[in-house]
Design an enzyme around this catalytic site. Sequence first.
Site: not given
Ligand code: PGA
Length: 265
Positions: A141, A67
């Site tokens: 998510h 993404d």
């Molecule tokens: P993070 O985000 O690794 O910064 O905790 C993970 C995600 O949003 O998939």
Amino acid sequence: MEIIVLETYHEISQVAAEIVVRSMQQTEKIVLGLATGSTPVGLYQELVARYKKNEVDFSNAVTFNLDEYVGLEPEHPQSYNSFMEQHLFGEINVPIKQQYIPPSNISNLKEIDRFCLWYEEEIQRHGGIDLQILGIGVDGHIGFNESSSSLQSRTRLTTLARSTIEANAKFFDRQIDVVPKMSITMGVGTIMEAKRCILLANGENKAKAVANAIEGPITASVPASALQMHPNTTILLDASAAKNLKHLEYYKWVYQNKRELETQM
Ligand code: PGA
């Protein structure tokens, strides 16, 4: 699902790196799906270290990022294009033409739709994703597929959840208002077609999402729960992220037995 619970973030990063390196050794050309955010940083550090020791060669790898935010210049320090350059691509030898990542600076809807179709076609043209790295959001998510994302969704434009914007403000000097509100993300259906997935999670703030994803119902409210239907997924958790799991002891016992079997072979 294979659920591996280890004490620390360092340990899960090491095991994830070992899985990536072994998968690369088993094939001439690997197609990797890559994630951003704080979770995969330790894994990327380990891959860079192994590359620098000549233990792994990325020249035949093709990478597709999950993404990217919409509405940032690609050079913006918090764009995922910049993140990948800083944490991985700038340090290893994946040829630039084999690095696929959505652009952060297209905002015309038609162009975004065209890009999303093209991205899916490119994944197919390369034979699909062999190994997909995933983090998980506090809302469950994967990619930027927030609650209510169809479990068959494809690469598309999405709107970030408030909880995601708040969580990601840590990368924007805690200024919630400057965090982009939209993104281009591979869909849950796109992710589910990867031949293997590895989801990493660490820290207590992920414990609820992790428990919902692994032990809750399969639901679009928790997009990571779709992985319960994936035939080859490994979930790597540190002790804090695993703490709400009902069957924690069982998962640890399964892993211990597997380790014992492997050492006998
Ligand atoms: P993070 O985000 O690794 O910064 O905790 C993970 C995600 O949003 O998939």
